[in-house]
Each structure stands twice: as C-alpha cells, then as structure tokens.
Design an enzyme around this catalytic site. Structure first.
Site: not given
Ligand code: DOR
Length: 443
Positions: A68, A70, A158, A185, A284, A311
């Site tokens: 990620h 962002r 995801d 996910h 998560n 992740d």
C-alpha cells in the site's frame, strides 16, 4: 551506466538451483558472464565498478505482490517515491501497489498517474493493481480492459472483500477473458463486524471482539469453486489460517488456477503479540494461533503458498496511538521482510532456496512478470545480501515515511547491502563497505 563486477560472491538462483561461489559481470543492464574466472584481470575504473562479494550472497531481485503506497490521497503516510525507496532498501525490484488509495484506483486516470509516478522515481518498477469494483463498493465491476491497457497488472479490492457471490463470480469470468488475475481479500464481513483481533483465548482475555478463521476459509472455498468453473486465475491475498492453506492445497491438486501469498508477520507472530493492546500488532487479517503459523510455514515450504508478500501498510502515528478499537490495521514490511524471514531459514523451517523462490519466481508467476533469474543473459535485477550483518530497526534506518511495525527496536540478522535494477545500483546500504572501487583503482 558503469558495468558491475561482483567478485567472489555466493551465487544463489532459485530457478536453476545454482548455489556456488563465483564472479558475476553485469553490462548494459544484463548479466553478461557468470563463473569462477570471469573477473580475472579486470579492475575497477570509470567503466567498471568492482564489488567485493566475499561473505555476501547475490540473488535475483524480489517481487512484492502486495504493498500500500498510499498515493494518491495519503501521501503523509507514504508516497510512491518513498514507498519505492523502502522497496529497494528491502531488495524489491518489482512492486504491485494496491488500489485502496484515495480516491480508489478504479480508473484509467489513477492507474496512469501511478505508472507515471513510478517511472519518475526510477527505483523499483511499479505495477498498479486496480480495483475489482468501483470505489471498492463491492457492487459494480470496473472496466478490466481499460485498466489493463493503462498498466494494471491485476485486480483487487484489498482492504475489503468482494463479498457478493454474484459479483465475485462475474469478476472471475470477466477477468478470465482478459487473462488478468483476481486477488481476493478473503473476509466474510458478516462474521467480522466490529472485530478487532483473532477470535480465541487472547481476544477473550483482552475483552476484544474476535475475527474467526471461518470468515477467511469460507470465502477462499467459495472463490475456488468460482475460479474452477470460470477457469480464471484467482489469488488469495495475505492467507492467514490453517484452513485456507488446506483449501488452497486441495484446489491446486485438482488443477484450479489458484495461488496464494503469505506475509512475514503471519509467518512469525501469533495473537499473543497483541497482549498489552499493542496497536502495532493490529492487522487485517489478524495474527492467528501457533497452529496456523505452523501450517503457514509448512505450506510455504511445500509450495502450497506461492509467494511472500509484505502487505506493507503504512499508517500515521495518530492512527496507532489510540485505543485498540480505533486503531487502523496494518504494518509496514518492505525493508524488514528478508532479514525477518532469514530467521526461518536459520531455524530450519523453510529451506533458503524455497524462501528465495517465494520472493522471486513465485510472485512473478502470479502476475506474469519476467521471471527473476541469475543466469547468463538475464536482466540484471539483483540483490546483494550480507547474511551476517546485524542492525536494529529504527526510525533512522527506515526509508518509509511510516514506522508502524511491531519489530521497531528489534535487532535483526541479515541485511540487503545493494539492490540493482536493470544494471543500475538503486540502493546501497553502506557505501564504504559495499563498494571497494577506490581500493581497486589504487591497487
Ligand atoms: O491490515 C491491513 N491494512 N489489511 C488490509 O487489508 C489493508 C491494509 C491497509 O490498507 O492499511
């Protein structure tokens, strides 16, 4: 761009199983020679940089299927340039960036923006993963053909599960037409509403709402049935339970085109890590139990799990320095992935070649990237590793803009000393120690 000579290095190539000492010459972005005497008579200079490989390993560059970054939207946590700096510091040469940006990457414009930012950074190669459904809303499918043409390598919602069976079934059928993998996910939201950690004894003790294993398992099982029918490529993101590992193994044995990834934190930590309400351990899917960790390690070792994925999920201090229930889930991982996992090699849980394969060939295959190889003529995407170096994870040692990891302050063994993308050194850990050009030049 100067040529590079790695002299007297341990060469490890999971594709061929090669594991031997020798020299590796890189010229014009490719591996041009490998062998014992390749470097004989060569010395460093303007055209050639000589890198002392004694005590070091040289391996193909890593591929991360799940980061990620962002950008767009939350650049205070990470942006594409800082995320890719973190990636090369961790030995990654290809990074697949998830779609839960703000706005969500469900359009050609955002996919193209991410591709352009990745190119401008000129570090690791960036591959956007676009959303399966518009706005990650779980209902309306995005335009696969347009997103693929814009540069999307796969599709995923995801952060959210594609929950409705009708939508997931259609998504797999549709993606099959374009030969694009669907990354799920796997979380049945009906079973995880308000959940804060893994459902079990620790959650009970801490008084936190639990996230049962079945929430993951039933989605993976359902999706394998859809993928089989659709003959589509289906990939399980951050697989975390023993049951999901068993379901994937069974589907694979029947020839279903299912693949799976596991994160370093699910291989190393259990729900016990949450004790003390440690928000840095909120993630998560949640950290599970020792028997899940054992099953995941076994599934990685036997090939049921194809890939290690970080992740990498950067969050601001304010997202973590709050009550457990309010904390955002996720932890960073790009820069500590390899050293963390070398511990599993040292304790005999996973053979070194298998680990390297799950960082290179396995993930490359999932998204059809050129297989990373350390052979004559291959693209020179390489990682130089010092397996003995000890270093402490600290703000000052991280390139990421965020520091949300439970491993902060921990001493790790093994370090990425240099990362080479297409023959260019894009990361060096310690210039003085890695590069011995000056000594070579004056000798
Ligand atoms: O812990 C997580 N954080 N899991 C996800 O699936 C999403 C991610 C994020 O975006 O922060």
């Amino acid at each position: 761009m100067r040529d590079l000579l790695f002299r007297d290095v341990r060469i490890l190539d999971p594709g061929t199983g090669r594991d031997e000492r020798g020299d590796v010459l890189v010229s014009r972005g490719r591996i041009s020679a490998i062998g014992r005497d390749v470097g004989k008579g060569l010395s460093g200079g303007d055209a050639l940089e000589v890198i002392d490989g004694r005590g070091r390993w040289l391996v193909p560059g890593f591929v991360d299927l799940h980061a990620h970054l962002r950008e767009p939207g939350e650049e205070g946590k990470e942006d594409i340039a800082s995320g890719l700096r973190a990636a090369v510091a961790g030995g990654f040469v290809d990074v697949c960036a998830m779609a839960n940006t703000r706005p969500v990457n469900d359009s050609r414009a955002i996919t193209e923006l991410m591709v352009a930012r990745g190119r401008a950074a000129a570090l690791a190669r960036l591959h956007p993963i676009a959303a399966i459904t518009r706005g990650l809303g779980g209902k309306d499918l995005t335009d696969v053909s347009e997103l693929r043409d814009a540069g999307a390598i796969a599709l995923s919602d995801d952060g959210r599960c594609v929950h409705l069976s009708s939508v997931m079934r259609r998504a797999l059928q549709y993606a099959r037409t374009f030969d694009v993998p669907i990354i799920q996910h796997a979380e049945d939201h009906a079973l995880t509403e308000g959940a804060e950690m893994h459902e079990g004894a620790v959650a009970t003790r801490l008084g936190l709402r639990g996230w049962p294993r079945e929430a993951e398992d039933i989605i993976v099982a359902r999706d394998c049935i859809f993928a089989e029918e659709a003959r589509a490529r289906y990939h399980v993101a951050h697989l975390s339970t023993r049951g999901a590992a068993r379901i994937v193994a069974e589907a694979k044995s029947r020839g279903v085109a299912v693949t799976a990834e596991v994160t370093p934190h699910h291989l190393l930590l259990t729900h016990e890590a949450v004790v003390g309400y440690r928000t840095e351990c909120k993630v998560n899917p949640p950290l599970r139990e020792a028997e899940d960790v054992a099953a995941l390690r076994k599934a990685l070792a036997d090939g049921t799990i194809d890939a290690i994925a970080t992740d990498h999920a950067p969050h601001a201090k304010g997202d973590k320095d709050v009550e457990f229930a309010e904390a955002r889930p996720g932890m960073i991982g790009l820069e500590i992935c390899l050293p963390l996992l070398l511990g599993l090699v040292r304790d005999g849980s996973v053979p070194l070649m298998r680990l390297l394969s799950a960082l290179t060939l396995g993930p490359a295959r999932v998204v059809s990237l050129e297989p990373p190889r350390l052979v004559d003529g291959a693209r020179a995407d390489l990682v130089l590793i010092d397996p003995e170096a000890r270093w402490t994870v600290a703000r000052a040692t991280l390139s990421s803009k965020s520091e949300n990891t439970p491993f902060l302050g921990e001493e790790l063994q093994g370090a990425v000393e240099a990362t080479i993308v297409e023959g260019r050194v894009v990361h060096r850990r310690d210039e003085g120690r890695v590069v011995h050009r000056r000594e070579e030049e004056t000798s």
